[in-house]
Each structure stands twice: as C-alpha cells, then as structure tokens.
Design an enzyme around this catalytic site. Structure first.
Site, mmCIF file in Angstrom:
data_model
loop_
_atom_site.group_PDB
_atom_site.id
_atom_site.type_symbol
_atom_site.label_atom_id
_atom_site.label_comp_id
_atom_site.label_asym_id
_atom_site.label_seq_id
_atom_site.Cartn_x
_atom_site.Cartn_y
_atom_site.Cartn_z
ATOM 1 N N SER A 163 0.901 -1.031 0.332
ATOM 2 C CA SER A 163 0.039 -0.211 0.245
ATOM 3 C C SER A 163 0.891 1.190 0.240
ATOM 4 O O SER A 163 2.236 1.006 0.114
ATOM 5 C CB SER A 163 -0.749 -0.471 1.437
ATOM 6 O OG SER A 163 -2.002 1.746 1.807
ATOM 7 N N TYR A 189 -0.270 0.011 10.338
ATOM 8 C CA TYR A 189 -0.204 -0.622 9.661
ATOM 9 C C TYR A 189 0.218 -0.370 8.664
ATOM 10 O O TYR A 189 1.138 -1.053 7.344
ATOM 11 C CB TYR A 189 -1.582 -0.068 9.330
ATOM 12 C CG TYR A 189 -2.270 -0.537 7.433
ATOM 13 C CD1 TYR A 189 -3.126 -2.073 7.409
ATOM 14 C CD2 TYR A 189 -2.136 0.387 6.559
ATOM 15 C CE1 TYR A 189 -3.458 -2.069 6.361
ATOM 16 C CE2 TYR A 189 -2.290 0.369 5.158
ATOM 17 C CZ TYR A 189 -2.876 -1.088 5.240
ATOM 18 O OH TYR A 189 -3.830 -1.760 3.991
#
Length: 321
Positions: A163, A189
C-alpha cells in the site's frame, strides 16, 4: 548505471481483464489469500477466467463459498475454497500441510486494518502478524510447492499486496509489536505494508536461483471491506489524502490490475523485488520524501536488501519460537 524501470502499456485505469487479455493460464495453479471479497475476489475471478486453477484461501469459508459460486457463474470454473486465518499459526500450518502438488502463483492479498491495539495469542501486534507474519509463514511453508511449480513451468511467482501507506513508516525491527512504543494503528499498518515489500525482496534474494521470485504491488485507493475498522482519524486522513490528489479511487477491477501485471508479465517471471504502482514499476524516493509529493513512489526503506534480510531472520525466529 541506473536500471531502467519496468513499464507496461497499462495504467491506473486498466482493468484485470485488460491486463490478462491474450494470456492462457490453463495449467497454472494459483492461491489467492483474502479472496472472499474485494481485490482478492476480483483477482481470483480474473485468474479463473484466464484458465487458472484457483484456490481461495479465506478466513470466512461461507463468504468464500459464495464468492466461488459467483465466479463459477461468471466464468464457468469454480475455485476451491480452503480455510486460512493468517493470524492463527495453526491455521497456516493446516493450509500448508493440506496442499499437494506444484504451486505456480501465490497472491498474498489478504490484509487487516485495526482501529486500536489488538494482539494475537502470541502477543504479536495483529496487523503485523496478519499482513506480514501470516503470509511469511504461508509462503515459506509452501516453498517446496513453489519449487515444484518453477520446475513445472520454468517459474513460480509470489505477488505481495502492499500500500501507499508503506511511505508512512519503516519497520521498527527492535519493536515490531509496540511493546515499548506508543501504539498508533496507522503506523502499525504502515510498517506491515513496508514489511510486505521487504518480504518480496527477501523471497527473490533467497529463491530466484530456483525459479521463484516475488514482487510487490500497490493497488491504489479502492473502497473495500478493509476500511470497515478505520477510526475517524484514519477516515479523515484518507479523505485529506484524496483531496490533496495523493490518490483517486479505483474500481476493484482497476485496483487488482496491478496484481495481474505481476502475475503474468513475462519480464517478471524471472525478475523480482520490484514495487509496482498503477501497472508500472514505481520510482524509488528517499526515506524522508513526503507522500503528497510522491504518491506513486516507493520509499528506499521498502526495497533495502539488508533490511529485507534482517526482517527475514527476525520473522523466522518468531515463527520458530
């Protein structure tokens, strides 16, 4: 001399079917994690439509079965559905032990986002444990099957979904599980997504000589179930990034297209450790670069071979403990 970045005729607007047009994947055995919805379900559908024999590795087998039925109605071939909870080491072991025969493509697509600190039974931070360690255990456990796939077809590929969030944080190799740091779910994350990229570098470092390579993909902004646990702060951050032009929302067909490039581009059959964005290889940016200035770049820390090697050794130690 600087190596030229890999380019393709595809773009952010390209879809999975456009990338796979003309590719016959008959005989290819593929595993897609997190394939019961979103990007994973679309990747599985597209691969099956191109002739691949697909296995949906999913935590919710009821949802997986519904997805498999939908794929069968769409393309005429029903994928297998096998339970896999990446946060549960015993579940990963069962999946590995149940696999038989060669494996040609493993798409490490599954991921979780947590709004607060959650830990596994081992005390590991959940996002890192699921997004990185679970896939690390799965891929290394299937090393022999991937080797058989490489012997069968000349190459086996691992595609790891990362990501843009990786640009927010490096992996803190001295405090992976926030035992000493104040917990920030966005940083947690982000480090798991950096770990995804470093894992692809590590796979290629160790296994390329045996015909197994791994590459990382950034699907871009796609509205999926992954956002269901976002805090308001995370939602605000995402909205601000969109407003600043850091990303434009894609459909799932567009978001999964970059995974399909990594899965079928002939140049990536023997070349790994790359980070792909919008169906192209991303350019490397310094670790202190601002995300808003480089929305399609990849931080140097996510490609560093020394950090990849250290992460591999730390991950091995954790899973062998």
């Amino acid at each position: 001399m600087t190596r030229a970045l890999l380019t393709t005729p595809f773009s952010a607007a390209s879809t999975t079917d456009e990338v796979l047009a003309g590719h016959d994947l008959t005989g290819i055995r593929a595993v897609v994690t997190g394939a019961s919805s979103g990007l994973g379900a679309e990747s599985a559908r597209a691969l099956a439509a191109a002739g691949a024999q697909v296995t949906l590795a999913v935590r919710n087998t009821e949802a997986g079965a519904a997805t498999a039925a939908a794929i069968a109605r769409s393309v005429g071939a029903a994928p297998a559905v096998v339970p896999l909870d990446l946060a549960d080491r015993s579940s990963v072991t069962r999946f590995v032990e149940s696999w038989s025969g060669p494996l040609h493509l493993l798409l490490a697509n599954a991921g979780v986002v947590s709004g607060g600190l959650e830990r596994t039974a081992e005390g590991w931070e959940l996002q890192f444990a699921t997004n990185h360690l679970g896939h690390f255990g799965l891929v290394t456990g299937l090393r022999r099957a991937l080797g058989a796939g490489a012997a069968d077809r000349g190459a086996a590929r691992v595609v790891v979904v990362s990501s843009t969030a990786h640009m927010r944080a490096d992996v803190d190799l001295d405090d992976l599980h926030f035992d000493r740091r104040a917990y920030d779910p966005q940083i947690a994350y982000a480090q798991s997504k950096t770990a995804n990229s470093l894992f692809a570098v590590g796979v290629t470092q160790r296994w390329a000589q045996d015909g197994i390579v791994a590459n990382t993909v950034n699907p871009g902004g796609v509205a999926t179930g992954l956002q269901r646990n976002f805090t308001q702060s995370q939602k605000d951050s995402l909205a601000a990034a969109e407003a600043a032009g850091v990303f434009t929302y894609k459909t799932v067909e567009q978001g999964a297209a970059t995974s399909m490039v990594a899965a079928v581009d002939p140049r990536l059959a023997s070349s790994g450790g790359h980070y792909l964005d919008d169906c192209q290889e991303a350019y490397e940016v310094p670790d202190d670069a601002d995300l808003a200035d480089h929305p399609h770049g990849v931080k140097a820390w996510a490609l560093d071979p020394d950090r990849a090697d250290r992460l591999w050794r730390v991950s091995t130690q954790l899973l062998c403990a």
